[in-house]
Structures are given as C-alpha cells and as structure tokens.
Design an enzyme around this catalytic site. Structure first.
Site, PDB file in Angstrom:
ATOM      1  N   ASP A 143      68.423  40.434  46.000  1.00 38.29           N
ATOM      2  CA  ASP A 143      68.886  40.577  47.385  1.00 38.29           C
ATOM      3  C   ASP A 143      70.004  41.613  47.368  1.00 38.29           C
ATOM      4  O   ASP A 143      70.250  42.277  46.342  1.00 38.29           O
ATOM      5  CB  ASP A 143      69.277  39.225  48.000  1.00 38.29           C
ATOM      6  CG  ASP A 143      70.604  38.681  47.480  1.00 38.29           C
ATOM      7  OD1 ASP A 143      71.187  39.286  46.545  1.00 38.29           O
ATOM      8  OD2 ASP A 143      71.063  37.650  48.004  1.00 38.29           O
TER       9      ASP A 143
ATOM     10  N   HIS B  88      59.445  21.892  21.309  1.00 36.73           N
ATOM     11  CA  HIS B  88      59.774  22.659  22.517  1.00 36.73           C
ATOM     12  C   HIS B  88      58.544  22.791  23.418  1.00 36.73           C
ATOM     13  O   HIS B  88      58.650  22.677  24.637  1.00 36.73           O
ATOM     14  CB  HIS B  88      60.336  24.022  22.144  1.00 36.73           C
ATOM     15  CG  HIS B  88      61.658  23.941  21.450  1.00 36.73           C
ATOM     16  ND1 HIS B  88      62.710  23.192  21.948  1.00 36.73           N
ATOM     17  CD2 HIS B  88      62.104  24.482  20.288  1.00 36.73           C
ATOM     18  CE1 HIS B  88      63.741  23.292  21.122  1.00 36.73           C
ATOM     19  NE2 HIS B  88      63.397  24.060  20.104  1.00 36.73           N
TER      20      HIS B  88
HETATM   21  C1  RB5 Z   1      74.370  36.362  49.664  1.00 41.09           C
HETATM   22  O1  RB5 Z   1      75.589  36.502  50.307  1.00 41.09           O
HETATM   23  C2  RB5 Z   1      74.456  35.262  48.621  1.00 41.09           C
HETATM   24  O2  RB5 Z   1      74.516  34.028  49.253  1.00 41.09           O
HETATM   25  C3  RB5 Z   1      73.283  35.346  47.679  1.00 41.09           C
HETATM   26  O3  RB5 Z   1      73.258  36.593  47.067  1.00 41.09           O
HETATM   27  C4  RB5 Z   1      73.253  34.338  46.540  1.00 41.09           C
HETATM   28  O4  RB5 Z   1      74.450  34.325  45.855  1.00 41.09           O
HETATM   29  C5  RB5 Z   1      72.768  32.990  46.893  1.00 41.09           C
HETATM   30  O5  RB5 Z   1      72.663  32.106  46.045  1.00 41.09           O
END
Ligand code: RB5
Length: 142
Positions: free
Chosen positions: A7, A133
């Site tokens: 992201d 494992h």
């Molecule tokens: C985005 O702000 C943040 O929440 C995301 O990158 C992540 O850390 C979520 O777990």
C-alpha cells in the site's frame, strides 16, 4: 516468479526491493500499488495471496506501513503462509520451519538496508524438510 504488493505505506520500500530484484536478475510481478497515493492494503494482499496460493508465483513480498494489516489479510487465503518479519533470524526461521511463502514487512518499521537483508535471506533459505515441521505445517489448515 516473485509477487510484489504494497500500500502507500510500503510503496517506497517496494521500490528498493524492485531495484534489488532487478540487480539480482530475479523475475517479479508487481501487483501494485503504483504510487504513494493512499489505497486499501487488503486489495494488494489478496492479489498477491491468490497469485502465490494459485501457483502463478512461487513466493510473495507484501509491504504496508506496519506489515500487520497486509499479512493478516494474506493469511486468510488458503495456502498462504505469510510471515511478518523485521529481523534476519525470523526470516530464516520462517523459511526453515514454516515454509512461509509470503514475506511481509513494515515500510515504516524497517529501513531499506535491513529489509533487503531480510528479503535476501527469505528468498535464499530453503524449507528444512524436517518431518516435524512438515507435520506442523499440515496441521495449520487441517
Ligand atoms: C496505512 O496508514 C496503514 O494503516 C497501513 O499501511 C498498515 O500499517 C496497516 O496495517
């Protein structure tokens, strides 16, 4: 083939990882995101998770701000074993013991130098193959 996803919180670190993969002539498929504009991490976790679980890609690397949300989401997909790592020992152990197929990291947690070491260990450490494992892994989804 290595599946990549992030992201906005992981975008910059993903660019460093892409440079590392290209320098080492390793094939990858980038599932996004493709800028620092805010997006929702589950979408990228699912794209990469399905690519790995479905066999299109052998391993995956997912990065969000903490690595937490993106790994939680990926681990909901059957066949995914995503390991959130911010140290080299864990990266090695999760390959040896868990046969983890996705590495998750936090772009706001680890610096690029450490992250690339973790990637290197994750990609180059084979599963131990030990019976104990393998047995434990089989119990994850039974
Ligand atoms: C985005 O702000 C943040 O929440 C995301 O990158 C992540 O850390 C979520 O777990």
């Amino acid at each position: 083939m290595i599946a990549l996803g992030c992201d906005h919180g992981g975008y910059e670190l993903k660019q460093e990882i892409i440079a590392y993969l290209e320098k080492n002539h390793l094939e990858y498929k980038d599932f996004g995101c493709f800028s620092k504009e805010a997006v929702d991490y589950p979408e990228y976790a699912k794209l990469v998770g399905h690519a790995v679980a479905g066999g299109e890609c052998e391993k995956g690397i997912l990065i969000c701000g903490t690595g937490i949300g993106i790994s939680i989401t990926a681990n909901k997909i059957k066949g995914v074993r995503a390991a959130l790592c911010s140290d080299c020992f864990s990266a090695e152990a999760t390959r040896l013991h868990n046969d983890a197929n996705i590495l998750a990291m936090g772009g706001r947690v680890v610096g690029a130098g450490l992250a690339l070491k973790i990637v290197d260990i994750f990609l180059n450490t084979p599963f131990s193959g030990d019976e104990r494992h393998a047995r434990r892994i089989s119990k994850i989804e039974d």
